[in-house]
Every structure is written in structure tokens, then in C-alpha cells.
Enzyme design. Sequence first.
Site, short mmCIF file in Angstrom:
data_model
loop_
_atom_site.label_atom_id
_atom_site.label_comp_id
_atom_site.label_asym_id
_atom_site.label_seq_id
_atom_site.Cartn_x
_atom_site.Cartn_y
_atom_site.Cartn_z
N CYS A 84 0.82 -1.22 0.00
CA CYS A 84 0.00 0.00 0.00
C CYS A 84 0.85 1.26 0.00
O CYS A 84 0.79 2.07 -0.90
CB CYS A 84 -0.88 0.04 1.25
SG CYS A 84 -1.87 -1.40 1.48
N1 SAJ Z 1 6.98 2.13 8.45
C1 SAJ Z 1 8.04 2.89 8.88
N2 SAJ Z 1 7.82 3.80 9.89
C2 SAJ Z 1 6.59 3.95 10.45
C3 SAJ Z 1 5.52 3.17 9.97
C4 SAJ Z 1 5.73 2.26 8.99
O1 SAJ Z 1 9.15 2.77 8.40
O2 SAJ Z 1 6.47 4.77 11.36
C5 SAJ Z 1 7.19 1.16 7.37
C6 SAJ Z 1 6.88 -0.25 7.80
O3 SAJ Z 1 8.02 -0.87 8.32
C7 SAJ Z 1 6.45 -0.91 6.49
C8 SAJ Z 1 5.82 0.24 5.72
O4 SAJ Z 1 6.29 1.45 6.31
O5 SAJ Z 1 7.54 -1.40 5.78
C9 SAJ Z 1 4.31 0.24 5.72
O6 SAJ Z 1 3.93 0.15 7.05
P1 SAJ Z 1 2.39 0.41 7.52
O7 SAJ Z 1 2.40 0.40 9.01
O8 SAJ Z 1 1.84 1.59 6.85
O9 SAJ Z 1 1.69 -0.93 7.13
P2 SAJ Z 1 0.89 -1.37 5.84
O10 SAJ Z 1 1.66 -1.28 4.59
O11 SAJ Z 1 0.32 -2.68 6.20
O12 SAJ Z 1 -0.22 -0.25 5.75
C10 SAJ Z 1 -1.52 -0.60 6.09
C11 SAJ Z 1 -2.36 0.42 5.39
N3 SAJ Z 1 -3.69 -0.07 5.35
C12 SAJ Z 1 -4.36 0.06 4.20
O13 SAJ Z 1 -3.89 0.56 3.19
C13 SAJ Z 1 -5.73 -0.46 4.20
C14 SAJ Z 1 -2.32 1.74 6.10
O14 SAJ Z 1 -3.38 2.59 5.62
C15 SAJ Z 1 -2.51 1.58 7.57
O15 SAJ Z 1 -2.45 2.86 8.19
C16 SAJ Z 1 -1.38 0.71 8.07
O16 SAJ Z 1 -1.63 -0.58 7.50
C17 SAJ Z 1 -1.38 0.62 9.57
O17 SAJ Z 1 -1.76 1.62 10.21
O18 SAJ Z 1 -0.94 -0.40 10.06
#
Ligand code: SAJ
Length: 436
Positions: A275
Site C-alpha cells: 500500500c
Molecule cells: N513504516 C516505517 N515507519 C513507520 C511506519 C511504517 O518505516 O512509522 C514502514 C513499515 O516498516 C512498512 C511500511 O512502512 O515497511 C508500511 O507500514 P504500515 O504500518 O503503513 O503498514 P501497511 O503497509 O500494512 O499499511 C496498512 C495500510 N492499510 C491500508 O492501506 C488499508 C495503512 O493505511 C494503515 O495505516 C497501516 O496498515 C497501519 O496503520 O498499520
Amino acid sequence: MDKMLVEFNQKIKRKQLKIAVVGLGYVGLPLACEFAKQGFAIFGIDVDRDRIRRIKKRESYITDVSEQTLSRVVQRGYLKASNDFSILKGVDVVLICVPTPLKRRYQPDISYIISAVKEVAKNIKPGTLVILESTTYPGTTQEVILPIFGQQGLNPPEGIYLCFSPERVDPGNKKYPLVKIPKIVGGINPESAKLARLIYKIIIRKVVCVSSVRVAETVKLLENTFRLVNIGLIDELAMMAHKMGVDIWEIINAASTKPFGFMPFYPSAGVGGHCIPKDPLYLYWKARHFGFAPKFIRLASKITSAMPGYIVSRLEEILAARNKSLSDSRILIIGVTYKKDIRDLRKAPALDVIDILQKRNVKVSYYDPIIPYLKFKDIDLKSIRLNQKNLAKFDCAVIVTDHSAVDYGLLLKSSALIFDTRNVYSKVQDKKIIKL
Ligand code: SAJ
């Protein structure tokens, strides 16, 4: 239109509404199961025959769908899976949850949406409600999908009810399962949105209708652009903090004491998953068509994509400070998936880190408790066993993904040096631990 609302309401009351879900992945299968758990006849469609086979054998391949749930809804005949779109004949509602990846040069790829919609349009009856859940750029529903139904003589208001409702699934998030995540709905007309609200209220507590499909498409992209930009910001501040000799993790944690106006993000080896790296680029691509180039999206994408390279340069610096060269060192990567405790390698930054190291002829291995084998580009590795003997072979262990199941005590005791990019050892003072 009231006729349709009355008809849908009656069918819902009698649990006679026939719902189809096209695309049985991490979005579609949980969605199908939630409706099936409420006793509705669900027709699941996926072009991947292996998925169909596994559903029929009641084998769940999605973390958020337990074998017990899947077994129950299949056994009771609520969920029927097929790769034949003709089962759509006679359904009342079709939810489309197919992938929307990127093509070369960061161009949106909506080919999966188009092929699914063409099949749906060929098989549904007039007056069917179709809802697209796949993340896409503003305008897709109105400008691309609606005309495909028109080619089959299915036109609003009575011929087709069409909505966009962004998927907001967060795989593995127990605190916010699908049913607790408010659902945004935008229709090509108010009638369509009202019908979609009725459908989602069967399984989701809060449904929020917005004024159009374009608004609904853009809501999702704002949500994930917000994340990418803030992750890019904290990555840049982490690089700055390192130069300035201040601890970025202490700074973030202290800033997090502010009860309003701040939301913590954390630096890492990069942004992975299906995403966050991709969705903002869909918005960027569409904005360019209006002669507008969003700078923040481009910058955040650039900074986060460069993080794997930054990790390698920091590793080189850490080893040089100990009179070691990267090329003569043995490196162990701890955790390779894109996100903690999620078995998903899509765009995982660890893969880029390993790729860069291998291209520099560095001897690199990995350990990941949930990924036994790693085959990617020129990478063909097996996860090592985490024990004292093996850990002693490495000059530096790099924690890229901080799975809960890793024995961090053993890692600390048995490693010569640890580059901790996830602040796992936030409470440990030890010279052999180097933080991002
Ligand atoms: N990440 C960082 N620093 C952060 C947060 C994340 O480096 O502070 C990295 C993570 O390690 C990962 C990537 O970014 O590699 C994405 O992380 P994510 O927490 O955004 O997880 P996702 O990709 O599973 O995003 C999903 C998304 N959900 C949908 O699109 C329906 C996002 O909108 C959500 O906000 C997110 O999950 C969530 O909150 O967990």
C-alpha cells in the site's frame, strides 16, 4: 430507487441477498467470510485456481481468516468459491477486490480492475450493485469502470448501481479487525451510495457516505500519502539526528508525550508492503494529468526508497570504525518481511539491503522466524538457525524487521556487533549495539 432500497432491505432481512466477491486475497477473503458469517450466500471468485482449491479444502491462506472460520462458512454452504464468472448471474451485489500494482516507471496498473469489471459486466443482471474496493486513482470508477458497464447496456440510474469504497484492511491488526474499521462509501449517484451503506451495515458498525466516487477514491490515497510523507520525514530527521549526534528514538518518544498535534512515526530501513509505497504514486500520476506535480509525494518516495542504501552506508561506517571493511565482513540480517510479525515480503526493504550487499560481494545471511527461504532476484538463501554457534560467525547482525519471535537476549549475548534499526534494544546500554 426506493423500490431497490425496499427490495434490498427485504432480501437482507430474509438473508436472501446474493453477494459476490471478486478477488479472494487479503481484502476479499476476509470480506467474503464476514458476510458469510452473517448467513448470506457468498459467491467468491478468483482467477487463481489454487486459491479456489484451498478454499474448497477449507485451508486458509490469509492471516486474518482462521481455518475455523473458513471451514465453518464453507461447510455450511455460505461461501462458494469458483473461478467462473458465470456464477455472477442473478447476484444482487458484486464487491471487487483485485490488485492495483504499479507498472514500470511508477505508472498505475489497473489492468486487473478492467479485466474483472469486463467479466462482471458480461454476467450481471440490470440493477446490480457493484462496489470497487481496490485502491486506485481518482476518476477510475467514473471514467473507466462506468463506461464498461455502459458497453453492456448497464447504465444508471436503474441499470447499474456503482460505488467506490476503499479497503482499509490492516493485515494482522487484532485491535482493528475489518468490522471495526469505519467504511467510506462514494456512489456515482446518491442511490448507489444508499444501497452500499445498507450492504456494509450488515458487517461493519460505521459506514460514512461521501459525495462522490472521486472523493472516496481520494480519501484512501490521502490516508496512505499521509503515512508515506511522515515516514519520509522521520527517515530524513533520523539521518540528520545521526549527523548531529542526537538519539532520534529518544526525540520521537519525548515528542510523543504531547497529547495533541503529534503522531509518532519511526525511521527504518525503508517502506515496504503493497500500500504505502504504491498508493501515493497513483495520486501523483493522476495529479500530473491536471498539470500538478505533488512535491511531497515525490520527495517522500525518494527518501524512503533510498533508506536501504543508507542502511548499508551506515553499516560500512560502523565496521570501518572498528577497522573492518564491509567486503571482508560477514553480515546477518535479522527479519526480512516488510512489517513486524506479518508474513509478507512485498517490497520489503530487507530484500533491497541484501541485494545491495550481495552486489558488493558482501557475505550476507539472514534469520527470520517466519520466512524459512528467500528467493528474490539473485537472492537464494535459507534462514540460518539462531544459536550461539551461528551468531558467532558474523561480524555484525542488522535488525531490519523486529519480529516478536526473535530471541533478542540470545542475539545480544552471542553477537559481536548489532546494528539495531528498529530500536529493539531501547532499554539496553551496550557498546556493541548501534542504533539507526
Ligand atoms: N513504516 C516505517 N515507519 C513507520 C511506519 C511504517 O518505516 O512509522 C514502514 C513499515 O516498516 C512498512 C511500511 O512502512 O515497511 C508500511 O507500514 P504500515 O504500518 O503503513 O503498514 P501497511 O503497509 O500494512 O499499511 C496498512 C495500510 N492499510 C491500508 O492501506 C488499508 C495503512 O493505511 C494503515 O495505516 C497501516 O496498515 C497501519 O496503520 O498499520
